[in-house]
Design an enzyme around this catalytic site. Structure first.
Site, PDB file in Angstrom:
ATOM      1  N   GLU B 284      29.477  97.534 -24.120  1.00  0.00           N
ATOM      2  CA  GLU B 284      28.938  98.460 -23.808  1.00  0.00           C
ATOM      3  C   GLU B 284      27.305  98.477 -24.462  1.00  0.00           C
ATOM      4  OE1 GLU B 284      32.384 101.711 -22.690  1.00  0.00           O
ATOM      5  OE2 GLU B 284      31.393 102.115 -24.373  1.00  0.00           O
ATOM      6  N   GLU B 287      25.663  96.381 -21.949  1.00  0.00           N
ATOM      7  CA  GLU B 287      25.698  96.943 -20.715  1.00  0.00           C
ATOM      8  C   GLU B 287      24.689  98.171 -20.325  1.00  0.00           C
ATOM      9  OE1 GLU B 287      29.366  98.658 -19.150  1.00  0.00           O
ATOM     10  OE2 GLU B 287      28.236  99.060 -17.768  1.00  0.00           O
ATOM     11  N   CYS B 311      36.367 103.983 -21.779  1.00  0.00           N
ATOM     12  CA  CYS B 311      37.466 103.512 -23.029  1.00  0.00           C
ATOM     13  C   CYS B 311      39.009 104.326 -22.227  1.00  0.00           C
ATOM     14  CB  CYS B 311      37.731 103.638 -23.933  1.00  0.00           C
ATOM     15  SG  CYS B 311      35.968 103.118 -24.342  1.00  0.00           S
ATOM     16  N   SER B 331      30.691 102.844 -17.228  1.00  0.00           N
ATOM     17  CA  SER B 331      30.473 101.697 -18.240  1.00  0.00           C
ATOM     18  C   SER B 331      31.528 100.318 -17.041  1.00  0.00           C
ATOM     19  CB  SER B 331      30.647 101.491 -19.217  1.00  0.00           C
ATOM     20  OG  SER B 331      31.354 100.626 -19.863  1.00  0.00           O
ATOM     21  N   LYS B 370      47.317 104.792 -20.792  1.00  0.00           N
ATOM     22  CA  LYS B 370      47.871 103.488 -21.103  1.00  0.00           C
ATOM     23  C   LYS B 370      49.120 103.256 -20.178  1.00  0.00           C
ATOM     24  CE  LYS B 370      44.537 103.077 -22.925  1.00  0.00           C
ATOM     25  NZ  LYS B 370      43.310 102.714 -22.803  1.00  0.00           N
ATOM     26  N   GLU B 373      47.518 102.798 -17.196  1.00  0.00           N
ATOM     27  CA  GLU B 373      46.523 101.863 -16.985  1.00  0.00           C
ATOM     28  C   GLU B 373      47.043 100.189 -16.418  1.00  0.00           C
ATOM     29  OE1 GLU B 373      42.562 101.013 -19.091  1.00  0.00           O
ATOM     30  OE2 GLU B 373      43.949 100.937 -20.760  1.00  0.00           O
ATOM     31  N   GLU B 378      44.168  96.887 -10.688  1.00  0.00           N
ATOM     32  CA  GLU B 378      42.536  95.790 -11.349  1.00  0.00           C
ATOM     33  C   GLU B 378      43.401  95.004 -12.925  1.00  0.00           C
ATOM     34  OE1 GLU B 378      42.713  98.895 -10.924  1.00  0.00           O
ATOM     35  OE2 GLU B 378      41.148 100.353  -9.782  1.00  0.00           O
ATOM     36  N   CYS B 527      42.081 110.306 -29.120  1.00  0.00           N
ATOM     37  CA  CYS B 527      42.897 109.388 -28.901  1.00  0.00           C
ATOM     38  C   CYS B 527      43.924 109.937 -30.286  1.00  0.00           C
ATOM     39  CB  CYS B 527      42.494 107.633 -29.043  1.00  0.00           C
ATOM     40  SG  CYS B 527      41.965 107.314 -27.804  1.00  0.00           S
TER      41      CYS B 527
END
Ligand SMILES: Cc1cc2nc3c(=O)[nH]c(=O)nc-3n(C[C@H](O)[C@H](O)[C@H](O)COP(=O)(O)O)c2cc1C
Ligand code: SF4
Lengths: 388, 597
Positions: B284, B287, B311, B331, B370, B373, B378, B527
């Protein structure tokens, strides 16, 4: 006890040409504090059910220091058996507007709203025309005030003032915590004077005829007259303006069909009075107050069915947010069904009465708090009809 | 403006409190406990459950103590006959509407209604059941959240969470009276609405009406399967909160014991998401530097600034629904969990000589999103599902209990290597502002060759529980290859909780900001306040967890991601350079717009 004979009066619907405008012009020249004193002197109490002294309500709102304040006319008229506001709206709308404008002048508001129940949408067209004319007249008087119409969507609870504000603000019609009261934080959290349709017309008329004439009517605790919606087992259902303070007995003499066994005073959330007590019951704030609904039942009616209907109404019309009301109403309904079917003993009615005591003091708003009124008065007076 | 003091009496004890204090708060100062259900420290006052009612002398009605401010001369009774009777009635009423099969309930033992029922000993159910049969069918559609209306007490804590804290509005109140219920847009299942799977509603549900989709049994099955090589990764925020589920106070770090417990449970390797957190910083960070160059030097209009972190899967789904036009600012890095999965089944599988199809990757996450996710299409760049199962912190605690492990007596153990080494920068990913701080520690050093100019590397402006935090760093004396950044004032912002994200996003959309880089975490506190963390939660608890995270960082030998030797080795042996080809294949992705409800 001070009582009055039943007497019909004609204040609300008196509709002399130009009356409203004359009252308005005259009153806008007066000192607001004097108007408040007149209202307090007249003894006018709110006609929407709760009976709060109107003069005091206006005074409290006036005393709040806030550049933005509102006047709201509560035309939600949702109480079963009440249909007098509709008649007032149809016949003397200018007198309502005038009351709103005077209130705005007194408390220092620039906007007034009429919150009208969704089911009265058929009145809107006419009302809008009249309202525009009135707003134009206000402009001509150089009084910086405008009245708007807001339509409800058919929830009884939206007649409760704080739920009404929520509804007007675009939220679910759920009553708020109190305090703060509307006079401090109402619509848009600004000081708000909210009054029933009929109350506002009386304020117009008190400004017209002076407090003396008004307070000559009625009793010490219940000054003036009131519009009643008479329905049920009566040969002459309809709207009647009567002096306050009469014994229920007189009322039944005039309006009953000769076989009256009970009168439900104040709609579904009011009290049921049986024949035995017609003589000792006074219609007024010292006796049984009413928002206007008088439902007359004769001996052919099952009071179980009457109570069942009322409870079904509350189960459906509770906003549902608070525990005592949402579930309490369902328990009362299921409870009398279970007793009727013999699935619970008659003594279960006592458990349910205790529950209504909790609902009365622990529910968040007047809806849940008053379900015990019809429940206890019907269960106590017609116990056999409930059980067998 | 100084506040007036108000004198009152509670249960005949006189006290003075500041004007505006509620009766509930005042009673607390005297240690009089008043039960509550709809009240929650993170939310506005509702006053709808009514269990907190108290008697005020002279008043016709009882007062909801959570919603009633004290007034001068008030005399309050918190346990009078009326209060007790009403409270008991209210609990009984709630139970009459409740599916009270506590033994089968996932919240058995951590349920506020159950505790009240126990306290008031409501054994003999006076009232008839008014539980609706239709409520007995839970909504299992979401990969993260199970909604069981038969357990719902209509306190609206979830609705207030979803609207006030998260600004998502997936949950709402519908209908009135006996039909009143908590619902979604048009009653759609949870997987078809705007729900971000953040699980904040779960954290604030007093009963079992909202719980995570439980995956514990799948993980046990995998562990018992002799043909599978099961590796586990643990997110930074798990180690500082797991203890709460196992009898420790908030803020106690149990990292070593957690690793030991995972070994005892039977995972073949115990690895650390902190490792890929460090890796994320490199990907990141580079990037960001690339984007800055594209915009400042090449003036490439297809490249978007500010860049936003990626994230937090709740945040990702939020931006997909609400700000799809700004997906280009996100990102392209996958989250640390998914980077881990992709590497585990490629680089790592090779290292440990296990076929990818025989490997099962389990994540322990503070997060319910999560779970969603890892199911995303993807997230299959290894050729397999990169991460197979996600367990929340709560589910891990459950496994530890099921395995009969005496957690307290465990000797701390270390993570396995490789994919187990981490730096303090990886650890602080668990707190709001942590990714930003870690990224700045690395990016600044890459650009200038010097450490970030903050004492002890602690970038205080991006720490703490403020909803939106901002900071600027002037970049000076750069290395020659970063000459275009000389004198640039790097402006960053940090938001946590999606309502705060909304504020920042609106400002960015309206061109009111000059940020280069924004960290967004879906959950309040980051988190550490995730939807998979121990219940209850409050700002106080989240602050303790944050302190623990920063302590963990403080005590690490390595505190900058680019110093992680395993990460360096990974680039040398496998990935090449940050943002290189292989990275793009495995560690980066793109997201797509979703409809708005
Ligand atoms: C459930 C509920 C429904 C109500 N509905 C009405 C109504 O339809 N019209 C009305 O004027 N007041 C209604 N009220 C009373 C209002 O809350 C408020 O007291 C009234 O508008 C005040 O006006 P007043 O002082 O002129 O009576 C209702 C109250 C409750 C609790
Ligand atoms: S008493 Fe009934 S209508 Fe009033 S707030 Fe409670 S649930 Fe709503």
């Amino acid at each position: 006890m001070e009582t009055k004979k039943l007497k019909k009066v004609d204040i609300i619907f008196e509709n002399e040409q130009g009356l409203s405008m004359a009252v308005l012009e005259k009153t806008l020249k007066r000192n607001p504090d004097d108007i408040i004193l007149d209202l307090i002197d007249s003894g006018l109490k709110g006609r929407g059910g709760a009976g709060f002294p109107t003069g005091l309500k206006w005074k409290f709102t006036k005393n709040e220091e806030n550049p933005v304040k509102y006047v709201i006319c509560n035309a939600d008229e949702g109480e079963p058996g009440t249909f007098k506001d509709r008649e007032i709206i149809e016949r003397v709308p200018e007198k309502i507007f005038t009351g709103i404008a005077i209130c705005g002048y007194v408390i220092g508001a620039k906007e007034g709203y009429i919150y009208i129940r969704g089911e009265y949408n058929f009145l809107l067209k006419n009302l809008n025309v009249k309202l525009q004319e009135f707003n134009e007249k206000l402009k001509k008087l150089h009084f910086d005030f405008k009245i708007y119409l807001r339509s409800g969507s058919g929830a009884y609870v939206c007649g409760e003032e704080s739920a009404l504000f929520e509804s007007m603000e675009g939220f679910r019609g759920e009553p708020r915590n109190k305090p703060p009261y509307p006079t401090v934080a109402g619509y848009n959290s600004k000081p708000t004077a909210i009054n029933n349709v009929e109350t506002l017309v009386y304020t117009t008329m008190i400004c017209h005829m002076g407090p003396e004439k008004f307070k000559a009517l009625g009793t010490t605790d219940s000054r003036g007259s009131k519009v009643f919606s008479v329905s049920g087992d009566t040969p002459i259902p309809g709207i009647y303006e009567l002096e306050l303070g009469m014994p229920l007995h007189d009322f039944v003499e005039d309006f009953g069909d000769g076989d009256t066994k009970a009168v439900q005073i104040g709609g579904a959330s009011g009290f049921c009075v049986t024949r035995k007590k017609f003589n000792d019951t006074i219609i007024g704030f010292e006796g049984i107050p009413t928002g206007g609904s008088m439902m007359i039942f004769n001996s052919s009616r099952s009071m179980y069915n009457v109570l069942h209907d009322y409870l079904e109404f509350f189960c459906e019309e509770s906003c549902g947010q608070c525990t005592p009301c949402r579930i309490g109403c369902q328990q009362l309904l299921k409870g009398i069904e279970a007793v009727k079917r013999g699935e619970r003993p008659p003594s279960y009615l006592e458990d349910l009465k205790k529950l209504t005591a909790t609902m009365k003091i622990a529910a968040k708003c007047g809806l849940g708090q008053s379900v015990g009124n019809p429940f206890n008065s019907i269960v106590d007076n017609f116990r056999e009809e409930i059980i067998y | 403006m100084s506040k007036y003091m108000v004198n009152l009496k509670i249960n005949n004890v006189p006290l003075a409190v500041e004007e505006g204090t509620t009766i509930l708060e005042a009673a607390k100062t005297l240690n009089f406990k008043i039960p509550t259900l709809c009240n929650h420290p993170d939310l506005t006052v509702a006053g709808n459950c009514r269990v907190c009612v108290v008697e005020v002398k002279g008043a016709r009605l009882l007062s909801a103590s959570c919603a009633t401010p004290v007034s001068e001369g008030m005399e309050v009774f918190t346990n009078s006959e009326k209060v007790r009777t009403s409270r008991k009635h209210i609990v009984e009423l709630l139970l009459s509407e409740h599916n009270s099969d506590c033994t089968k309930c996932k919240k058995n033992g951590n349920c506020e209604l159950q505790s009240l029922a126990l306290e008031y000993r409501v054994g003999d159910h006076t009232f008839l059941s008014v539980l609706k049969p239709k409520d007995l069918l839970p909504d299992l559609s979401s990969p993260s959240i199970v909604r069981d209306n038969s357990k719902c007490i209509r306190c609206q804590r979830c609705v207030r969470t979803c609207t006030e804290l998260q600004g998502v509005n997936a949950l709402c109140v519908a209908y009135k009276g006996d039909h009143q219920t908590i619902s979604t847009f048009m009653n759609k299942p949870m997987n078809e609405v705007v729900c971000t799977n953040c699980g904040q509603c779960i954290n604030r549900c007093p009963t079992g009406a909202l719980t995570e989709k439980n995956s514990v049994d799948f993980v046990w099955d995998a562990l018992y399967n002799q043909n599978k090589f099961v590796v586990v990764q643990t997110a930074p925020a798990v180690r500082i909160a797991l203890g709460e589920e196992l009898g420790y106070d908030p803020g106690e770090r149990v990292t070593g014991k957690m690793v030991a417990a995972l070994r005892k449970i039977g995972f073949n390797k115990v690895l650390d998401t902190d490792f890929t957190a460090d890796l994320t910083i490199l990907e990141e960070g580079f990037e960001l530097l690339n984007r800055l160059k594209s915009v400042l030097v090449d003036q490439d209009e297809t490249v978007k600034l500010p860049m936003m972190t990626s994230c937090s899967p709740g945040w990702i789904k939020f931006i997909e629904h609400i700000y799809p036009e700004m997906l280009g600012n996100l990102s392209t890095c996958k989250s640390p969990q998914q980077m881990f999965g992709a590497l585990a089944k490629t680089y790592y599988a090779e290292k440990v000589n296990v076929k990818a199809q025989d490997m099962i990757v389990v994540s322990i996450m503070p997060c319910t999103a999560k779970k969603f996710e890892c199911d995303r299409p993807e997230m299959r760049d290894s050729g397999f599902k990169d991460v197979d199962f996600v367990l929340t912190t709560r589910e891990l605690a459950l496994m530890i209990k099921q395995a009969g492990i005496d957690f307290r007596s465990l000797e701390p153990e270390a993570y396995d290597s490789i994919l187990g080494e981490s730096t303090g920068a990886g650890v602080i990913f668990g707190a709001t502002g942590g990714v930003m701080e870690a990224a700045l520690r690395t990016a600044y050093e890459v650009v200038t060759g010097r450490e970030v100019p903050f004492t002890n590397l602690e970038i205080k402006p991006v720490r703490g529980m403020e909803g939106v935090k901002e900071a600027s760093i002037k970049i000076k004396n750069v290395k020659p290859e970063f000459a275009h950044l000389e004198g640039v004032e790097l402006n960053v912002a940090v938001a946590h909780g999606l309502s705060n994200a909304r504020k920042v996003m609106d400002d960015v959309r309206d061109g009111k900001t000059n940020y280069h880089f924004i960290e967004v975490m879906g959950c309040p506190g980051g988190c550490l306040g995730g939807g998979g963390q121990p219940i209850p939660t409050s700002e106080e608890i989240r602050k303790k967890r944050a302190e623990a995270i920063y302590d963990e960082d403080h005590n690490m030998k390595l505190r900058k991601s680019h110093e992680n030797p395993e990460v360096t080795a990974l680039y040398e042996e496998f990935l090449g350079v940050p943002n290189g080809h292989k990275s793009h294949d495995l560690l980066h992705t793109h997201y797509k717009a979703r409809i708005r409800y």
